[in-house]
Design a protein around this motif. Structure first.
Motif, PDB file in Angstrom:
ATOM      1  N   ASN A   1       0.805  -1.226   0.000  1.00  0.00           N
ATOM      2  CA  ASN A   1       0.000   0.000   0.000  1.00  0.00           C
ATOM      3  C   ASN A   1       0.838   1.277   0.000  1.00  0.00           C
ATOM      4  O   ASN A   1       0.323   2.354  -0.304  1.00  0.00           O
ATOM      5  CB  ASN A   1      -0.955   0.014   1.187  1.00  0.00           C
ATOM      6  CG  ASN A   1      -2.161  -0.876   0.977  1.00  0.00           C
ATOM      7  OD1 ASN A   1      -2.461  -1.276  -0.145  1.00  0.00           O
ATOM      8  ND2 ASN A   1      -2.852  -1.212   2.053  1.00  0.00           N
ATOM      9  N   GLY A   2       2.118   1.147   0.305  1.00  0.00           N
ATOM     10  CA  GLY A   2       2.998   2.306   0.203  1.00  0.00           C
ATOM     11  C   GLY A   2       3.774   2.384  -1.090  1.00  0.00           C
ATOM     12  O   GLY A   2       4.491   3.360  -1.333  1.00  0.00           O
ATOM     13  N   SER A   3       3.630   1.381  -1.951  1.00  0.00           N
ATOM     14  CA  SER A   3       4.513   1.271  -3.113  1.00  0.00           C
ATOM     15  C   SER A   3       3.915   1.759  -4.422  1.00  0.00           C
ATOM     16  O   SER A   3       4.642   1.870  -5.405  1.00  0.00           O
ATOM     17  CB  SER A   3       4.929  -0.202  -3.296  1.00  0.00           C
ATOM     18  OG  SER A   3       3.817  -0.990  -3.715  1.00  0.00           O
ATOM     19  N   ILE A   4       2.629   2.056  -4.473  1.00  0.00           N
ATOM     20  CA  ILE A   4       1.992   2.398  -5.754  1.00  0.00           C
ATOM     21  C   ILE A   4       2.017   3.906  -5.983  1.00  0.00           C
ATOM     22  O   ILE A   4       2.597   4.391  -6.943  1.00  0.00           O
ATOM     23  CB  ILE A   4       0.558   1.841  -5.818  1.00  0.00           C
ATOM     24  CG1 ILE A   4       0.552   0.349  -5.480  1.00  0.00           C
ATOM     25  CG2 ILE A   4      -0.025   2.074  -7.210  1.00  0.00           C
ATOM     26  CD1 ILE A   4       1.468  -0.493  -6.341  1.00  0.00           C
ATOM     27  N   VAL A   5       1.388   4.673  -5.110  1.00  0.00           N
ATOM     28  CA  VAL A   5       1.528   6.136  -5.171  1.00  0.00           C
ATOM     29  C   VAL A   5       2.827   6.454  -4.435  1.00  0.00           C
ATOM     30  O   VAL A   5       2.841   6.797  -3.250  1.00  0.00           O
ATOM     31  CB  VAL A   5       0.323   6.844  -4.527  1.00  0.00           C
ATOM     32  CG1 VAL A   5       0.449   8.360  -4.694  1.00  0.00           C
ATOM     33  CG2 VAL A   5      -0.980   6.359  -5.144  1.00  0.00           C
ATOM     34  N   SER A   6       3.925   6.339  -5.158  1.00  0.00           N
ATOM     35  CA  SER A   6       5.247   6.368  -4.517  1.00  0.00           C
ATOM     36  C   SER A   6       6.097   7.561  -4.920  1.00  0.00           C
ATOM     37  O   SER A   6       7.206   7.718  -4.424  1.00  0.00           O
ATOM     38  CB  SER A   6       6.016   5.090  -4.864  1.00  0.00           C
ATOM     39  OG  SER A   6       6.291   5.050  -6.255  1.00  0.00           O
ATOM     40  N   LEU A   7       5.630   8.385  -5.856  1.00  0.00           N
ATOM     41  CA  LEU A   7       6.346   9.598  -6.267  1.00  0.00           C
ATOM     42  C   LEU A   7       7.749   9.302  -6.782  1.00  0.00           C
ATOM     43  O   LEU A   7       8.611  10.172  -6.769  1.00  0.00           O
ATOM     44  CB  LEU A   7       6.416  10.606  -5.112  1.00  0.00           C
ATOM     45  CG  LEU A   7       5.129  10.837  -4.307  1.00  0.00           C
ATOM     46  CD1 LEU A   7       5.368  11.898  -3.252  1.00  0.00           C
ATOM     47  CD2 LEU A   7       3.966  11.193  -5.199  1.00  0.00           C
ATOM     48  N   GLY A   8       7.997   8.061  -7.214  1.00  0.00           N
ATOM     49  CA  GLY A   8       9.304   7.678  -7.718  1.00  0.00           C
ATOM     50  C   GLY A   8      10.350   7.502  -6.647  1.00  0.00           C
ATOM     51  O   GLY A   8      11.543   7.398  -6.946  1.00  0.00           O
ATOM     52  N   ALA A   9       9.947   7.432  -5.374  1.00  0.00           N
ATOM     53  CA  ALA A   9      10.912   7.414  -4.279  1.00  0.00           C
ATOM     54  C   ALA A   9      11.441   6.031  -3.949  1.00  0.00           C
ATOM     55  O   ALA A   9      12.442   5.914  -3.247  1.00  0.00           O
ATOM     56  CB  ALA A   9      10.273   8.017  -3.027  1.00  0.00           C
ATOM     57  N   LEU A  10      10.790   4.972  -4.442  1.00  0.00           N
ATOM     58  CA  LEU A  10      11.218   3.615  -4.113  1.00  0.00           C
ATOM     59  C   LEU A  10      12.110   3.009  -5.188  1.00  0.00           C
ATOM     60  O   LEU A  10      12.914   2.117  -4.895  1.00  0.00           O
ATOM     61  CB  LEU A  10      10.005   2.700  -3.902  1.00  0.00           C
ATOM     62  CG  LEU A  10       9.406   2.650  -2.501  1.00  0.00           C
ATOM     63  CD1 LEU A  10       8.905   4.024  -2.068  1.00  0.00           C
ATOM     64  CD2 LEU A  10       8.265   1.641  -2.444  1.00  0.00           C
ATOM     65  N   GLY A  11      11.942   3.454  -6.424  1.00  0.00           N
ATOM     66  CA  GLY A  11      12.702   2.882  -7.522  1.00  0.00           C
ATOM     67  C   GLY A  11      12.068   3.230  -8.855  1.00  0.00           C
ATOM     68  O   GLY A  11      11.183   4.089  -8.935  1.00  0.00           O
ATOM     69  N   VAL A  12      12.512   2.541  -9.909  1.00  0.00           N
ATOM     70  CA  VAL A  12      12.013   2.779 -11.261  1.00  0.00           C
ATOM     71  C   VAL A  12      11.037   1.659 -11.618  1.00  0.00           C
ATOM     72  O   VAL A  12      11.428   0.496 -11.711  1.00  0.00           O
ATOM     73  CB  VAL A  12      13.167   2.823 -12.279  1.00  0.00           C
ATOM     74  CG1 VAL A  12      12.614   3.076 -13.681  1.00  0.00           C
ATOM     75  CG2 VAL A  12      14.181   3.895 -11.897  1.00  0.00           C
ATOM     76  N   THR A  13       9.786   2.013 -11.819  1.00  0.00           N
ATOM     77  CA  THR A  13       8.768   1.017 -12.131  1.00  0.00           C
ATOM     78  C   THR A  13       9.004   0.426 -13.517  1.00  0.00           C
ATOM     79  O   THR A  13       9.226   1.158 -14.483  1.00  0.00           O
ATOM     80  CB  THR A  13       7.363   1.631 -12.061  1.00  0.00           C
ATOM     81  OG1 THR A  13       7.152   2.165 -10.754  1.00  0.00           O
ATOM     82  CG2 THR A  13       6.288   0.585 -12.360  1.00  0.00           C
ATOM     83  N   VAL A  14       8.946  -0.896 -13.591  1.00  0.00           N
ATOM     84  CA  VAL A  14       9.118  -1.624 -14.849  1.00  0.00           C
ATOM     85  C   VAL A  14       7.774  -2.089 -15.397  1.00  0.00           C
ATOM     86  O   VAL A  14       7.503  -1.987 -16.593  1.00  0.00           O
ATOM     87  CB  VAL A  14      10.048  -2.838 -14.636  1.00  0.00           C
ATOM     88  CG1 VAL A  14      10.076  -3.730 -15.876  1.00  0.00           C
ATOM     89  CG2 VAL A  14      11.450  -2.371 -14.290  1.00  0.00           C
ATOM     90  N   SER A  15       6.916  -2.609 -14.510  1.00  0.00           N
ATOM     91  CA  SER A  15       5.612  -3.084 -14.962  1.00  0.00           C
ATOM     92  C   SER A  15       4.609  -3.023 -13.822  1.00  0.00           C
ATOM     93  O   SER A  15       4.975  -2.976 -12.638  1.00  0.00           O
ATOM     94  CB  SER A  15       5.700  -4.515 -15.494  1.00  0.00           C
ATOM     95  OG  SER A  15       6.057  -5.418 -14.467  1.00  0.00           O
ATOM     96  N   LEU A  16       3.332  -3.033 -14.197  1.00  0.00           N
ATOM     97  CA  LEU A  16       2.221  -3.032 -13.262  1.00  0.00           C
ATOM     98  C   LEU A  16       1.205  -4.058 -13.725  1.00  0.00           C
ATOM     99  O   LEU A  16       1.005  -4.237 -14.934  1.00  0.00           O
ATOM    100  CB  LEU A  16       1.548  -1.652 -13.203  1.00  0.00           C
ATOM    101  CG  LEU A  16       2.417  -0.474 -12.765  1.00  0.00           C
ATOM    102  CD1 LEU A  16       1.804   0.828 -13.248  1.00  0.00           C
ATOM    103  CD2 LEU A  16       2.552  -0.451 -11.253  1.00  0.00           C
TER     104      LEU A  16
END
Length: 411
Positions: free
Chosen positions: A150-165
């Motif tokens: 629940n903290g990883s989706i609306v993440s403002l790019g702060a966790l990493g670079v999203t590859v896929s959803l």
């Protein structure tokens, strides 16, 4: 060489844009960089994507649109218009869409972008799994079953670079769209629940000076169109949200049924809805305080007149995503499309925030706002948990930038 800017042209980027063509290349790039941020389709209006280090686009990664048991898995760089057409061709659909089909899936989800509808949660709420590259170049996948999800989706790019959803899907459905002119603004206030509950997705457009409001009603299926409704009348032709603009860019109106992906957005994929010569702000208040918010904004009408192109009012159902503007509460979204004159707009933005402050208004992460870190932490109760989560996946601050240091500072 032309300067790299966001869509609106109000933000310029100094870093060269890297465009890896494989996930492995992206992992190597991220692992070997000191600072990294991702630029999506550039539809944010502040420096959320900026960096002093490596600026990355994921749009050249291999295109993925795969339907499986959990829904549809899509590569992060794809735009909503691209994946929704592919889903419709397979007889499938998403629960809702934003007003623009031109925005990237990953970018929209990471900033809390939403559609409209009393029972519709934001776009990010459809995500049931995410895969991203962490600071050390490793791939991590989180699903709804995971504690960090629940903290990883609306993440403002702060966790990493999203590859896929991976997104929840449902059977395809038809939508018919009807525009009403001349709803008295007093009826928007007094009959707010009836107006916003009158269709699957509803948007009300106003400038907070004109006593009449234009309402776009998007209904699943097809129902007879009342000529008169709450003192408003069915439009006698197609409309653009900004009354003086031509309606060529807008999706089909007049109650003509069509596929969900061609009606839920306000604008057609094949057209650019404007040249981007604008700024935007948006604030989110608890739904039960809608009438108070309308009163507050009407009182500011004279300040809006020189700088506001149009304002849009929508509703969003509550969700559980930590940094979502509708986290924990059913919400009214108050959107503002300004002229592109930051010096003139900024004082009005500050006045809006001051006026909405007693209503516990949350600013949109990707738009123009005046709030500071203390106010944001007060409005978004899960901020401390999110800062801790970001430090877990990015202990050295590789994905941090001036924006995150300003609004979500580490302790």
């Amino acid at each position: 060489m032309a300067k790299l800017t966001n869509w609106a042209g109000n933000i310029s980027f100094e870093s060269a844009l890297e465009r890896p063509r494989s996930v492995a290349e992206l992992q190597e790039l991220v692992g070997g960089s000191e600072k990294v941020r991702v630029l999506g389709t550039g539809h944010s209006f502040n420096r959320i994507a900026d960096t002093s280090g490596t600026l990355v686009s994921v749009q050249d990664l291999p295109e993925v649109i795969e339907v499986g048991d959990r829904g549809v898995t899509v590569s992060a760089g794809l735009r909503y218009g691209e994946i929704t057409a592919a889903l419709e061709a397979r007889g499938l659909a998403l629960h809702n869409l934003g007003s623009l089909p031109h925005i990237s899936v990953a970018g929209a989800c990471s900033t809390g972008t939403h559609g409209s509808g009393d029972s519709n949660r934001p776009l990010a709420a459809a995500v049931n799994s995410i895969t991203f590259v962490t600071a050390d170049g490793e791939l991590v996948t989180l699903s709804r079953e995971d504690a960090d999800f629940n903290g990883s989706i609306v993440s403002l790019g702060a966790l990493g670079v999203t590859v896929s959803l991976t997104l929840d899907v449902e059977p395809s459905y038809q939508v018919s769209q009807v525009v009403y002119d001349g709803l008295p603004v007093e009826r928007l206030r007094s009959d707010f629940a009836e107006v916003m509950g009158s269709a699957y997705s509803v948007s009300a457009f106003t400038d907070w000076v004109d006593p009449d409001v234009m309402v776009w009603r998007k209904q699943r299926g097809h129902e007879p169109i009342p000529t008169e409704w709450l003192g408003a009348r069915a439009a006698d032709g197609p409309r653009h949200p900004i009354k003086v603009m031509p309606a060529d860019y807008a999706t089909q109106q007049g109650g003509v049924p069509g596929p969900w992906n061609e009606r839920l957005p306000h604008f057609r994929l094949e057209f650019t809805p404007s040249n981007g010569d604008e700024l935007q702000s948006e604030y989110f208040v608890p739904r039960e305080r809608a009438a108070e918010a309308i009163d507050v904004l009407r009182a500011l009408g004279n300040q809006f007149e020189p700088v506001l192109q149009v304002s849009e009012v929508r509703t969003i159902a509550a969700d559980d995503l930590w940094l979502s503007p509708s986290q924990g509460r059913d919400t009214v979204a108050l959107h503002f499309t300004w002229i592109q004159d930051e010096a003139a707009v900024r004082p009005v933005v500050a006045a809006v925030e001051d006026a909405l402050a007693p209503l516990d208004a949350r600013p949109h992460w990707g738009k123009v706002f005046a709030a500071d870190a203390d106010l944001i932490a007060a409005r978004y109760p899960k901020v401390p948990d999110f800062i801790e989560l970001a430090a877990k996946y990015d202990p050295t601050g590789k994905f941090r930038n001036e924006y995150l240091d300003t609004f979500l500072p580490r302790k």
